[in-house]
Motif scaffolding. Structure first.
Motif, mmCIF file in Angstrom:
data_model
loop_
_atom_site.group_PDB
_atom_site.id
_atom_site.type_symbol
_atom_site.label_atom_id
_atom_site.label_comp_id
_atom_site.label_asym_id
_atom_site.label_seq_id
_atom_site.Cartn_x
_atom_site.Cartn_y
_atom_site.Cartn_z
ATOM 1 N N HIS A 389 1.005 -1.250 -0.063
ATOM 2 C CA HIS A 389 0.138 0.105 -0.112
ATOM 3 C C HIS A 389 0.824 1.383 0.086
ATOM 4 C CE1 HIS A 389 -3.579 2.109 0.887
ATOM 5 N NE2 HIS A 389 -2.981 2.991 1.595
ATOM 6 N N ILE A 390 1.937 1.325 0.702
ATOM 7 C CA ILE A 390 2.646 2.451 1.081
ATOM 8 C C ILE A 390 3.504 2.583 -0.132
ATOM 9 C CG2 ILE A 390 4.446 3.418 2.184
ATOM 10 C CD1 ILE A 390 3.000 2.581 4.665
ATOM 11 N N THR A 391 3.917 1.612 -0.832
ATOM 12 C CA THR A 391 4.651 1.624 -1.988
ATOM 13 C C THR A 391 4.105 2.242 -3.285
ATOM 14 O OG1 THR A 391 6.106 -0.301 -1.151
ATOM 15 C CG2 THR A 391 6.057 0.212 -3.486
ATOM 16 N N ASP A 392 2.978 1.697 -3.468
ATOM 17 C CA ASP A 392 1.988 2.329 -4.323
ATOM 18 C C ASP A 392 1.627 3.654 -4.128
ATOM 19 O OD1 ASP A 392 2.245 -0.077 -5.653
ATOM 20 O OD2 ASP A 392 -0.031 -0.617 -4.800
ATOM 21 N N LEU A 393 1.640 3.903 -2.746
ATOM 22 C CA LEU A 393 1.298 5.629 -2.375
ATOM 23 C C LEU A 393 2.425 6.413 -2.841
ATOM 24 C CD1 LEU A 393 -0.408 7.780 -0.937
ATOM 25 C CD2 LEU A 393 0.729 6.940 1.071
ATOM 26 N N MET A 394 3.627 5.927 -2.505
ATOM 27 C CA MET A 394 4.883 6.658 -2.518
ATOM 28 C C MET A 394 5.153 6.699 -4.200
ATOM 29 S SD MET A 394 5.782 7.822 0.414
ATOM 30 C CE MET A 394 7.656 8.293 0.167
ATOM 31 N N SER A 395 5.002 5.894 -4.863
ATOM 32 C CA SER A 395 5.358 5.719 -6.225
ATOM 33 C C SER A 395 4.246 6.494 -7.185
ATOM 34 C CB SER A 395 5.449 4.678 -6.782
ATOM 35 O OG SER A 395 4.429 4.002 -6.844
ATOM 36 N N GLY A 396 2.972 6.551 -6.699
ATOM 37 C CA GLY A 396 2.163 7.247 -7.517
ATOM 38 C C GLY A 396 1.412 5.852 -8.413
ATOM 39 N N ALA A 397 1.636 4.730 -8.004
ATOM 40 C CA ALA A 397 1.112 3.490 -8.821
ATOM 41 C C ALA A 397 -0.241 3.375 -8.179
ATOM 42 C CB ALA A 397 1.777 2.377 -8.545
ATOM 43 N N ASP A 398 -0.751 4.003 -7.133
ATOM 44 C CA ASP A 398 -2.266 3.919 -6.751
ATOM 45 C C ASP A 398 -3.013 4.692 -7.398
ATOM 46 O OD1 ASP A 398 -1.318 6.075 -5.643
ATOM 47 O OD2 ASP A 398 -2.248 5.881 -3.679
ATOM 48 N N VAL A 399 -2.448 5.610 -8.210
ATOM 49 C CA VAL A 399 -3.363 6.554 -8.935
ATOM 50 C C VAL A 399 -4.378 6.088 -10.053
ATOM 51 C CG1 VAL A 399 -3.358 8.581 -10.710
ATOM 52 C CG2 VAL A 399 -1.948 8.704 -8.556
ATOM 53 N N ARG A 400 -5.607 5.957 -9.968
ATOM 54 C CA ARG A 400 -6.586 5.501 -11.149
ATOM 55 C C ARG A 400 -7.463 6.757 -11.200
ATOM 56 N NH1 ARG A 400 -10.571 0.382 -11.029
ATOM 57 N NH2 ARG A 400 -10.831 0.164 -13.506
ATOM 58 N N TYR A 401 -7.421 7.143 -12.561
ATOM 59 C CA TYR A 401 -8.318 8.042 -13.155
ATOM 60 C C TYR A 401 -9.639 7.533 -13.285
ATOM 61 C CZ TYR A 401 -4.110 10.747 -13.720
ATOM 62 O OH TYR A 401 -2.876 11.655 -13.763
ATOM 63 N N GLU A 402 -10.887 8.385 -13.386
ATOM 64 C CA GLU A 402 -12.159 7.723 -13.557
ATOM 65 C C GLU A 402 -12.212 6.891 -14.787
ATOM 66 O OE1 GLU A 402 -16.557 9.201 -14.181
ATOM 67 O OE2 GLU A 402 -14.996 10.768 -13.845
ATOM 68 N N PRO A 403 -12.269 5.460 -14.549
ATOM 69 C CA PRO A 403 -12.619 4.480 -15.503
ATOM 70 C C PRO A 403 -13.728 4.568 -16.330
ATOM 71 C CG PRO A 403 -12.758 3.338 -13.368
ATOM 72 C CD PRO A 403 -12.539 4.814 -13.156
ATOM 73 N N GLY A 404 -13.811 4.076 -17.519
ATOM 74 C CA GLY A 404 -14.948 4.182 -18.418
ATOM 75 C C GLY A 404 -15.509 2.591 -18.288
ATOM 76 N N THR A 405 -14.660 1.617 -17.934
ATOM 77 C CA THR A 405 -15.092 0.137 -17.873
ATOM 78 C C THR A 405 -14.604 -0.243 -16.476
ATOM 79 O OG1 THR A 405 -13.183 -0.767 -18.733
ATOM 80 C CG2 THR A 405 -14.853 0.034 -20.319
ATOM 81 N N ASP A 406 -14.875 -1.644 -16.207
ATOM 82 C CA ASP A 406 -14.742 -2.158 -14.942
ATOM 83 C C ASP A 406 -13.222 -2.937 -15.220
ATOM 84 O OD1 ASP A 406 -15.219 -4.453 -16.601
ATOM 85 O OD2 ASP A 406 -16.907 -5.022 -15.213
ATOM 86 N N HIS A 407 -12.602 -2.703 -16.073
ATOM 87 C CA HIS A 407 -11.496 -3.569 -16.600
ATOM 88 C C HIS A 407 -10.132 -3.043 -15.337
ATOM 89 C CE1 HIS A 407 -7.636 -5.130 -18.197
ATOM 90 N NE2 HIS A 407 -8.563 -5.981 -18.986
ATOM 91 N N PRO A 408 -9.346 -3.896 -14.632
ATOM 92 C CA PRO A 408 -8.616 -3.371 -13.883
ATOM 93 C C PRO A 408 -7.643 -2.351 -14.218
ATOM 94 C CG PRO A 408 -8.288 -5.588 -14.251
ATOM 95 C CD PRO A 408 -9.510 -5.448 -14.926
#
Length: 507
Positions: A389-408
């Motif tokens: 969780h913290i690795t993704d937070l620090m790197s920015g890998a947790d960023v997800r812009y508003e998706p148009g579909t439910d694909h991961p």
């Protein structure tokens, strides 16, 4: 009339200028300073921005091919063992900011960007069609008209103030930070770790934020010369006539933090050498990133603690996120509301950076209660899920812009794909063109009407996704894992094309 004027020729302004120039838009950059200062405000790049530079062919200029993610990092002066994470997304590039700025300046010149140094923005008015700028240059005052103005002029942004954009937040006055290039006698070196052996403390690892009850100490042995940094908590206010910092001041600060008189020598080499004292910690977020035809990027839109090195990660990705949307607007094919998504996407990212830098600042504060909190937090940092969780937070890998579909993958940073012919995704994105990666060989017809804006890339690559629509800033706008995309997939693809890249030419 200029299409876009950028106020500020720091890394964020130069990155934006390059992004615009790649699309065929020629921005004009105004910089109030007559020459680059050479000041090093950051000593490296952390997170997704490293991959962003790779995807523009710029990482090679700074440090050669992209290397593997870092095995360890620091969060709130606590060791983060990234080998515990299932997916390590945290790249680190130890290159000083002045080199990054020089490289971007060189790239902007190659792309034909005009940079006017010694030209300062002093006033602006705007209407529905243009922004009129008052500028003072070496030859005196003059006026410019532009379709858009972007403020990349730092935390004290003149652009932001002239546009009437508020900058709420708080300034914490308790901290005193001192940073200097300095040498340390060889007998203190720990050959195994590259850190320092300090009596009473053992080995202090390199680049590690080492906390004591009196403050924070960092030893950073950069190739160009070691950097020593300290942070203390002081109750006294900044003196009105405080003299410039000296190396003796740095020695004294180290003595207070470590309780040991670490002998520091003058730095070697030609410099420029850093010798800086900062008081207080500023955390502010612009109440909006756009006012009509005026927009903000980087520190002009947000300032925060430098702990964890998130500043350039945030600011340069602001530039990449804004560049293609502003270019699409200037060139006339942007769908309605595209430019507004710059703020809705990037502000939420800035809010999370503000959150985690404030959390880290709390974890390094003095006091037995903080020490107890750190002990508990240290236990949590041994759990793989917490580290992820913290690795993704620090790197920015947790960023997800508003998706148009439910694909991961929809809304997330596109994975570092390698096609079956050995071509890396980074090689395909150097021109900042949108891409439809079609590994099914059946989606080319869906792209009719958008071929002037989106490139089709056939082939195959390992992974679950069989097709991806990748935006110029590196984020996925649509994806499918179907070997044979059906009518629903195709409809969603066309909707994503219209959402991000406007109506087709044959519409």
């Amino acid at each position: 009339m200029e299409d876009v004027v950028i106020a500020g020729a720091g890394p964020n302004g130069l990155m934006l200028a390059c992004e615009l120039a790649l699309t065929g838009v020629r921005p004009l950059v105004l910089e109030r300073l007559p020459e680059p200062t050479g000041e090093n405000r950051a000593n490296g790049l952390v997170g997704q921005v490293v991959r962003l530079l790779d995807r523009r062919g710029l990482h090679e200029r700074l440090a050669g091919p992209l290397g593997p993610p870092a095995p360890t990092f620091v969060f709130g002066a606590m060791l983060l063992d990234l080998t515990l994470a299932e997916r390590n997304s945290l790249n680190v590039l130890g290159v000083p900011q002045r080199r990054v700025e020089a490289m971007l300046n060189e790239r902007a010149a190659e792309l034909g960007v005009e940079i006017r140094r010694g030209h300062e923005l002093t006033g602006l008015t705007q209407d529905a069609d243009a922004v009129s700028l008052d500028v003072t240059g070496p030859g005196g005052a003059y006026r410019l008209d532009a379709r858009y103005l972007v403020g990349a002029d730092g935390g004290r942004s003149v652009t932001r103030k002239l546009a009437g954009i508020g900058f709420p937040g708080a300034t914490e006055d308790r901290t005193l930070s001192c940073t200097a290039n300095a040498t340390v006698p060889a007998e203190f070196a720990d050959p195994e770790s590259g850190g320092l052996r300090v009596p009473g403390h053992g080995v202090i690892p390199p680049f590690f934020h080492y906390r004591t009850e009196a403050g924070l100490f960092v030893y950073a042995p950069f190739p160009a010369g070691p950097l020593i940094s300290t942070t203390e908590w002081a109750d006294d206010e900044e003196p009105a006539d405080e003299p410039p910092m000296t190396l003796d001041d740095q020695r004294a600060s180290v003595r207070r933090v470590l309780g040991f008189d670490l002998p520091l020598g003058a730095p070697g080499g030609d410099g420029p050498h850093l010798l800086r004292r900062l008081r207080g910690r500023n955390t502010r977020l612009a109440d909006r990133f756009r006012e009509g035809r005026v927009l903000l990027v980087g520190d002009a839109a947000h300032v925060h603690s430098a702990i964890g090195g998130p500043g350039l990660n945030l600011g340069l990705q602001d530039a990449a996120g804004l560049g293609w949307k502003l270019a699409a607007t200037v060139r006339g094919w942007a769908p309605a509301g595209l430019l507004d998504t710059y703020e809705s996407e990037r502000r939420s990212v800035a809010e999370r950076v503000v959150m985690h830098t404030q959390a880290q600042s709390a974890l390094i504060s003095p006091g037995r209660d903080v020490t107890a909190l750190r002990e508990l937090f240290g236990e949590l940092l041994r759990l793989p899920g917490t580290v992820q969780h913290i690795t993704d937070l620090m790197s920015g890998a947790d960023v997800r812009y508003e998706p148009g579909t439910d694909h991961p993958l929809d809304g997330r940073w596109a994975p570092d794909l390698v096609l079956d012919d050995g071509t890396r995704l980074a090689e395909l994105t150097a021109t900042a063109r949108p891409l439809l990666l079609d590994f099914t060989g059946s989606l080319g017809d869906e792209l009719r009407g958008w071929t002037d804006r989106v490139d089709l890339v056939p082939g195959h690559a390992p992974g679950d996704a069989t097709a991806l629509l990748v935006r110029p800033d590196g984020y996925v706008a649509w994806a499918t894992s179907s070997a044979e995309p059906d009518g629903t997939d195709r409809k969603a693809l066309r909707a994503a094309l219209e959402r991000w890249f406007g109506h087709p030419l044959d519409a």
